[in-house]
Design a protein around this motif. Structure first.
Motif, PDB file in Angstrom:
ATOM      1  N   THR A 372      -6.906  12.707   0.093  1.00 44.15           N
ATOM      2  CA  THR A 372      -6.086  12.734   1.302  1.00 44.15           C
ATOM      3  C   THR A 372      -5.121  11.548   1.335  1.00 44.15           C
ATOM      4  O   THR A 372      -4.047  11.626   1.935  1.00 44.15           O
ATOM      5  N   GLY A 373      -5.536  10.459   0.713  1.00 48.53           N
ATOM      6  CA  GLY A 373      -4.717   9.257   0.631  1.00 48.53           C
ATOM      7  C   GLY A 373      -5.531   8.224  -0.117  1.00 48.53           C
ATOM      8  O   GLY A 373      -6.660   8.511  -0.522  1.00 48.53           O
ATOM      9  N   PHE A 374      -4.979   7.045  -0.304  1.00 48.53           N
ATOM     10  CA  PHE A 374      -5.714   5.990  -0.995  1.00 48.53           C
ATOM     11  C   PHE A 374      -6.061   4.884  -0.011  1.00 48.53           C
ATOM     12  O   PHE A 374      -5.172   4.329   0.635  1.00 48.53           O
ATOM     13  N   LEU A 375      -7.348   4.581   0.074  1.00 51.64           N
ATOM     14  CA  LEU A 375      -7.757   3.507   0.983  1.00 51.64           C
ATOM     15  C   LEU A 375      -7.205   2.166   0.519  1.00 51.64           C
ATOM     16  O   LEU A 375      -7.169   1.199   1.280  1.00 51.64           O
ATOM     17  N   SER A 376      -6.765   2.100  -0.741  1.00 51.72           N
ATOM     18  CA  SER A 376      -6.158   0.862  -1.240  1.00 51.72           C
ATOM     19  C   SER A 376      -4.738   0.677  -0.708  1.00 51.72           C
ATOM     20  O   SER A 376      -4.168  -0.400  -0.855  1.00 51.72           O
ATOM     21  N   SER A 377      -4.172   1.704  -0.135  1.00 46.76           N
ATOM     22  CA  SER A 377      -2.834   1.583   0.452  1.00 46.76           C
ATOM     23  C   SER A 377      -2.943   1.348   1.959  1.00 46.76           C
ATOM     24  O   SER A 377      -3.502   2.182   2.677  1.00 46.76           O
ATOM     25  N   PRO A 378      -2.416   0.230   2.463  1.00 44.35           N
ATOM     26  CA  PRO A 378      -2.506  -0.060   3.902  1.00 44.35           C
ATOM     27  C   PRO A 378      -1.892   1.064   4.740  1.00 44.35           C
ATOM     28  O   PRO A 378      -2.417   1.419   5.790  1.00 44.35           O
ATOM     29  N   ARG A 379      -0.822   1.648   4.225  1.00 44.15           N
ATOM     30  CA  ARG A 379      -0.150   2.724   4.934  1.00 44.15           C
ATOM     31  C   ARG A 379      -1.037   3.971   5.044  1.00 44.15           C
ATOM     32  O   ARG A 379      -1.195   4.551   6.115  1.00 44.15           O
ATOM     33  N   ASP A 380      -1.647   4.368   3.931  1.00 47.10           N
ATOM     34  CA  ASP A 380      -2.549   5.524   3.955  1.00 47.10           C
ATOM     35  C   ASP A 380      -3.753   5.258   4.851  1.00 47.10           C
ATOM     36  O   ASP A 380      -4.213   6.135   5.578  1.00 47.10           O
ATOM     37  N   ARG A 381      -4.260   4.025   4.759  1.00 43.45           N
ATOM     38  CA  ARG A 381      -5.443   3.668   5.543  1.00 43.45           C
ATOM     39  C   ARG A 381      -5.133   3.802   7.038  1.00 43.45           C
ATOM     40  O   ARG A 381      -5.908   4.374   7.792  1.00 43.45           O
ATOM     41  N   ARG A 382      -3.973   3.279   7.411  1.00 37.41           N
ATOM     42  CA  ARG A 382      -3.553   3.376   8.813  1.00 37.41           C
ATOM     43  C   ARG A 382      -3.462   4.838   9.248  1.00 37.41           C
ATOM     44  O   ARG A 382      -3.924   5.217  10.312  1.00 37.41           O
ATOM     45  N   ASN A 383      -2.856   5.657   8.394  1.00 37.73           N
ATOM     46  CA  ASN A 383      -2.736   7.083   8.699  1.00 37.73           C
ATOM     47  C   ASN A 383      -4.098   7.741   8.857  1.00 37.73           C
ATOM     48  O   ASN A 383      -4.351   8.465   9.816  1.00 37.73           O
ATOM     49  N   LEU A 384      -4.966   7.496   7.886  1.00 37.68           N
ATOM     50  CA  LEU A 384      -6.224   8.250   7.830  1.00 37.68           C
ATOM     51  C   LEU A 384      -7.201   7.896   8.949  1.00 37.68           C
ATOM     52  O   LEU A 384      -8.057   8.703   9.295  1.00 37.68           O
ATOM     53  N   VAL A 385      -7.088   6.693   9.498  1.00 42.58           N
ATOM     54  CA  VAL A 385      -7.982   6.368  10.615  1.00 42.58           C
ATOM     55  C   VAL A 385      -7.395   6.867  11.937  1.00 42.58           C
ATOM     56  O   VAL A 385      -8.039   6.767  12.975  1.00 42.58           O
ATOM     57  N   ASN A 386      -6.186   7.423  11.874  1.00 49.50           N
ATOM     58  CA  ASN A 386      -5.525   7.916  13.085  1.00 49.50           C
ATOM     59  C   ASN A 386      -5.819   9.415  13.287  1.00 49.50           C
ATOM     60  O   ASN A 386      -5.418  10.250  12.481  1.00 49.50           O
TER      61      ASN A 386
END
Ligand code: ZN
Length: 417
Positions: A372-386
């Motif tokens: 779905t995204g990479f938790l290593s990317s701050p941008r993806d992490r922000r998206n995925l917790v939203n």
């Protein structure tokens, strides 16, 4: 040839009791049962501050203190060399305490729940060590397990390995039959939230892949159910399910589709955005190969013993089935990418990838793995917790399944001709 046996699958699985006796004679695994007092229902906790894994001269000494005495067992597994500690009625945190591992002979440590009511600690060794002694003492209501290991030869180590009294333990599948498929009935989809239990997957900034993917799988399920599909999950909670079991569940369910959900982290590079993976013998790129390997390795390190796994389906038969299934898996992956693109969701610059993912190996069920995204990317992490972002992603996945289904039905007409 039909009925051909996989060369690695000819070993006879021994009856449970014989294996216990055999192992007891060798003395390389130990089982301890403690009588529970009152309050036995509460889960004992590991007390990391009073626990250590350290060298004592030649010996390796493992001291694990739990808040209460509990049943335990120890056994070893080969390739890679591992020592497995199981505890009943105990909870071990999946985030391993770094202070615990103080010996260079232990190269990796994993712990966490592995079965309802059971937790596991797995140590990976870089030298063969044999169990010399182990015992749990109780003092002031606590349980203190001290196990000592002495150097041994690689051959002796390999001879003594095996998963102890219940070798099928990690393989057991929860039964959740959907009944016989109706002709023309709704598609059956098995959603697979990646990792779980002793294998938390990627962790960044307090975000844990296994937890996040369980939440997301439930959200995707809701969207798919809304669209009229029958949906099941490979796990309902934070429990460990071996990769092999996930594939087997797809068969048991008579699933029409298998979708594995992940959000891994990459050590190198700055990859971001969704990628969709299909099975391939040769990986399309290095990062995908590493991801596939890491998933298999996490499974292995969790203490799964596949040494007597019977691979009953011959490779030839698998290849035949895959010839039909592979294009359908690829079409589903393409449909997901197209749907995400249409919805304006962040896609990786190379969104379609392939590698040897074990969890995609059902030969007859179209299967894809969505990073779905990479938790290593701050941008993806922000998206995925939203939750708002995840809702859009879940809707797009459901939309992709619908698009794939109508396309697949049209192609099925052509295939039959
Ligand atoms: Zn993953």
């Amino acid at each position: 040839m039909i009925g051909a046996k996989h060369p690695g699958g000819t070993r006879v699985r021994e009856a449970g009791l014989r294996q216990v006796v055999r192992s007891l004679v060798r003395g390389l695994w130990l089982l301890g049962m403690m009588l529970m007092g009152q309050g036995a229902l509460a889960q004992a906790q590991l007390e990391p501050a009073a626990s250590r894994i350290r060298d004592r001269g030649e010996a390796l000494e493992v001291t694990l203190q739990l808040s209460a005495p509990v049943p335990w067992r120890i056994f070893t597994l080969d390739a890679p060399m591992r020592v497995v500690f199981d505890f009943g009625q105990a909870s071990l945190p999946t985030a391993a305490d770094r202070r615990l591992r103080q010996s260079d002979r232990v190269t990796a440590l994993q712990m966490g729940p592995v079965q309802p009511g059971w937790s596991r600690l797995v140590l990976e060794l870089n030298v063969p060590m044999a169990l010399e002694s182990a015992g749990m003492t109780t003092a002031s209501g606590k349980g203190r397990l001290v196990a000592r290991f002495a150097p041994t030869s690689a051959a002796a180590f390999a001879r003594g390995t095996g998963a102890g009294p219940d070798p099928d333990w990690a393989r057991r599948r929860p039964s959740q039959s959907l009944g016989a498929p109706e002709k023309g009935g709704p598609l059956r989809i098995l959603l697979d939230p990646g990792h779980g239990g002793i294998d938390p997957g990627a962790e960044r900034d307090g975000v844990v892949e296994s937890h996040l993917m369980l939440i997301f799988a439930q959200e995707v399920r809701a969207e798919l159910v809304k669209a009229g599909y029958q949906v099941r999950l490979t796990r309902q909670d934070d429990s460990f399910v071996p990769l092999e079991t996930r594939v087997a569940m797809a068969h048991d369910l008579g699933a029409d589709l298998f979708i594995s959900l992940h959000a891994d982290a990459l050590a190198e590079g700055r990859a971001w955005g969704t990628t969709v993976h299909t099975l391939s013998r040769s990986a399309t790129d290095e990062a995908s190969r590493k991801l596939a390997e890491r998933h298999d390795r996490a499974d292995l390190l969790s203490g799964v013993d596949l040494s007597d796994s019977d691979d009953v389906v011959a490779d030839v038969l698998m290849d035949l089935a895959r010839m039909e299934t592979q294009p359908r898996s690829e079409a589903l992956a393409d449909a997901i990418v197209a749907q995400l693109r249409q919805a304006g969701l962040p896609l990786n610059t190379r969104p379609r990838r392939a590698a040897g993912y074990s969890v995609l190996k059902a030969p007859d069920i179209p299967s894809v793995l969505v990073e779905t995204g990479f938790l290593s990317s701050p941008r993806d992490r922000r998206n995925l917790v939203n939750p708002v972002f995840r809702a859009r992603l879940a809707q797009s996945l459901a939309g992709a399944v619908q698009a794939w289904q109508s396309q697949d039905a049209a192609l099925a007409g052509l295939r039959r001709r």
